[in-house]
Design a protein around this motif. Sequence first.
Motif, PDB file in Angstrom:
ATOM      1  N   ALA A 192     -22.191  24.413 -14.630  1.00 12.89           N
ATOM      2  CA  ALA A 192     -22.723  23.990 -15.930  1.00 12.89           C
ATOM      3  C   ALA A 192     -21.693  24.196 -17.032  1.00 12.89           C
ATOM      4  O   ALA A 192     -21.613  23.407 -17.983  1.00 12.89           O
ATOM      5  CB  ALA A 192     -24.004  24.763 -16.242  1.00 12.89           C
ATOM      6  N   GLU A 193     -20.887  25.239 -16.911  1.00 16.32           N
ATOM      7  CA  GLU A 193     -19.871  25.533 -17.932  1.00 16.32           C
ATOM      8  C   GLU A 193     -18.646  24.635 -17.794  1.00 16.32           C
ATOM      9  O   GLU A 193     -18.143  24.110 -18.793  1.00 16.32           O
ATOM     10  CB  GLU A 193     -19.450  26.998 -17.825  1.00 16.32           C
ATOM     11  CG  GLU A 193     -18.344  27.396 -18.794  1.00 16.32           C
ATOM     12  CD  GLU A 193     -17.938  28.849 -18.645  1.00 16.32           C
ATOM     13  OE1 GLU A 193     -16.738  29.153 -18.861  1.00 16.32           O
ATOM     14  OE2 GLU A 193     -18.808  29.684 -18.297  1.00 16.32           O
ATOM     15  N   PRO A 224     -20.016  20.016 -17.311  1.00 14.15           N
ATOM     16  CA  PRO A 224     -21.327  19.713 -17.902  1.00 14.15           C
ATOM     17  C   PRO A 224     -21.767  18.263 -17.712  1.00 14.15           C
ATOM     18  O   PRO A 224     -22.963  17.961 -17.788  1.00 14.15           O
ATOM     19  CB  PRO A 224     -21.117  20.041 -19.389  1.00 14.15           C
ATOM     20  CG  PRO A 224     -19.645  19.878 -19.608  1.00 14.15           C
ATOM     21  CD  PRO A 224     -19.004  20.344 -18.338  1.00 14.15           C
ATOM     22  N   ASP A 225     -20.818  17.354 -17.467  1.00 15.20           N
ATOM     23  CA  ASP A 225     -21.167  15.946 -17.307  1.00 15.20           C
ATOM     24  C   ASP A 225     -21.532  15.581 -15.872  1.00 15.20           C
ATOM     25  O   ASP A 225     -21.979  14.460 -15.609  1.00 15.20           O
ATOM     26  CB  ASP A 225     -20.003  15.060 -17.769  1.00 15.20           C
ATOM     27  CG  ASP A 225     -19.701  15.230 -19.249  1.00 15.20           C
ATOM     28  OD1 ASP A 225     -20.649  15.511 -20.008  1.00 15.20           O
ATOM     29  OD2 ASP A 225     -18.526  15.085 -19.642  1.00 15.20           O
TER      30      ASP A 225
END
Length: 708
Positions: free
Chosen positions: A306-307, A310-311
């Motif tokens: 996620a960090e 993120p895309d």
Amino acid sequence: MDFESKEEAFSFYKDYAKSVGFNPIIKASRRSRISGKFIDAKFVCTRYGNKPESAEEPASTSENLTFPVKKKRGRINRSWEKTDCKASMHVKRRPDGRWIICSFIKEHNHELLPDQASYPTGHGDPDIRENDRDALQAGQAKQMYMMAKQFSGSKKPHNQVGHLTNQHECEVHLRLDEGDAQALLDHFLRMQEENPNFFYSLDLNQQHRLRNVFWVDAKSRLDYRHFGDVVFFDIVYIKNEYKLPLVSFIGVNHHFQSLLLGCALVADETKLTYTWLMKVWLKAMGGRSPQVMLTDQDIALKEAIAEVMPDSRHCFCLWHILNKVPEKVNYVIMQDENFRKKLDKCIFRSSTNEQFERRWKKIVDRFGLGANMWLLSLYEDREQWAPTYMRGIFLAGMSKAQRSDGVSSFFDKFMQRRTTLKEFLEQYGDILLEKYEDEAKSDFESWRKQPALKSPSPFGKQMAAVYTHEVFRKFQAEILGAVACHPRKESKDGRVTSFRVQDFQENRDHIVVRNEATADLSCSCHCFEFNGFLCRHVLIVLQVCGAYRIPSQYILKRWTKIAKSRYSMIQEQSVVTSRVQRYNDICWQALKLGDEGSLSKQSYDTALSALEEAIKKCSSLNDSIKYVPILQPSHESHDLAKVDHDIGSTEKEKKHSIPEEGKMNSVSSGANYCPWAWHARAVNILWSEDVRLATLLAPKLPTLRVKV
């Protein structure tokens, strides 16, 4: 690892020497007899060689060798006493002007002064700016210092095999067997000699010890450009507590064959480690995130992805979810055999999100699982694994109920629970070669043979000329399965029609929705999302609607024979003005020529003749135009070879000869020549954005020049 000049290489070695605790000198350097430029240099410890009989200046053994002499003044420097120390670093100048490390000997036979080492602490960060040369050089020296320290490390205790130390997190490091670090470094140097676009990165803890290491070969970096839409991050060997803490990035090509997109050895399973690894992997792959990242359900992984990405859509592999069911709810399965049937029905037969949620809650209530934390976490993360939530998300056939059904198990055939690092590295090249040859053979057959049609279906005739053999085989199974399906119109709203398709083979119904205006199609079985081709239920609906061709939006290029054609990242232009684009175009055409020209002696002779003629014409044309030297770093493209201190780059100045018919260059002993075997090796040499065409044609190419 490469350098801009001999001086920069020596500066790097001096930094390393200071960190370890010895003094370096330039033992010898050699100039080209043609250009007069330095092409070779050897840096050594000051105690290299035997003690001279006199303090006179040593004589040169060649007119092209220069031996620097340090004149002693005043107090004698005791570090100059000779002990026949062999520690050295040998560098050479490549045709492109860059300097690379050819050999490195770490061992000294005298006392060192390690207290001179001084480096900043902290977890390795791959995001060092290109223009920060000081940080780059310091990072390179830090790597070498770490390697030297790792070589002298003690053997891993038997009671800590494959696990972390019990020290504080900042002291966590890879526990390697004696000689493992040297074997790893030798492997990296060997891979760089084969292709300078080989990438590796090292991560140190606060004590400058090796914590994590990542590497990826040049062909894998190119494969990612074609097949980087879906990537599976495999941590099964860590979860199953194998001796080797190996993780890997896996993709799938257009033959449904697994692709290795990177490997790593990790010391732990923390967010810190995974974040570092994801950043380095993205850097090696040009900074482009995959559309979908498949992993095991893991909190640290979830946070790291996620960090860093993120895309990307982060999904959990369905096989991992189902494989944990017996472990997490075994007591329920033992009490009621209907539990597994109900769970499978909820997961695989729910047509809508609402139906899935309703069935899941009924299971939890019926079997009293409201306090089961694992099931609670699964429900919270349902959008990352449940098939009904995968609508519109392509998974490339990599998330299935059985691991053997997918293509994620790249090393399963070679990895045992007690496999050591040295054993793995010994097999690594053979593993890759076997995979490359399988891919090249499949390419060869897909282009030169037509698959057998088992029905007169127009869909089969259409896609037999488009899909690769393996993809068409799977698609043809859907065509044949359509015979067992009966569609019935359910409703119509404008130009959108819903059908209920009864599948007698599966003994269940599916809902198919067709939009006449847009040619959009969807089925509750989610075959297209999971596999990338239309299912039998959609095919029978198309047939009853009088449509006999697959809509173009449902023919994915990644499954076709032309999946590896010109990469779309480079924009098509009527006039190619970029030097980098022109160069890359030539590299691609050279690869195609090598593919075709190596199949027979006749095509080989034709290809060489054409190349020699083309070179003569280009040289003649270029002589009338003003030129500047090529092979300098360009900011016009995303140069994959240019990466922080994490990447090394070496390349021997040797000829890569094309084998004669019936023969093969030596890659592995005892191998027999076949056209796809040469293709597989040529791929490993040439398939990279910045690999120079001269790698294959060096003996025949003049000095490369380009028009301004």
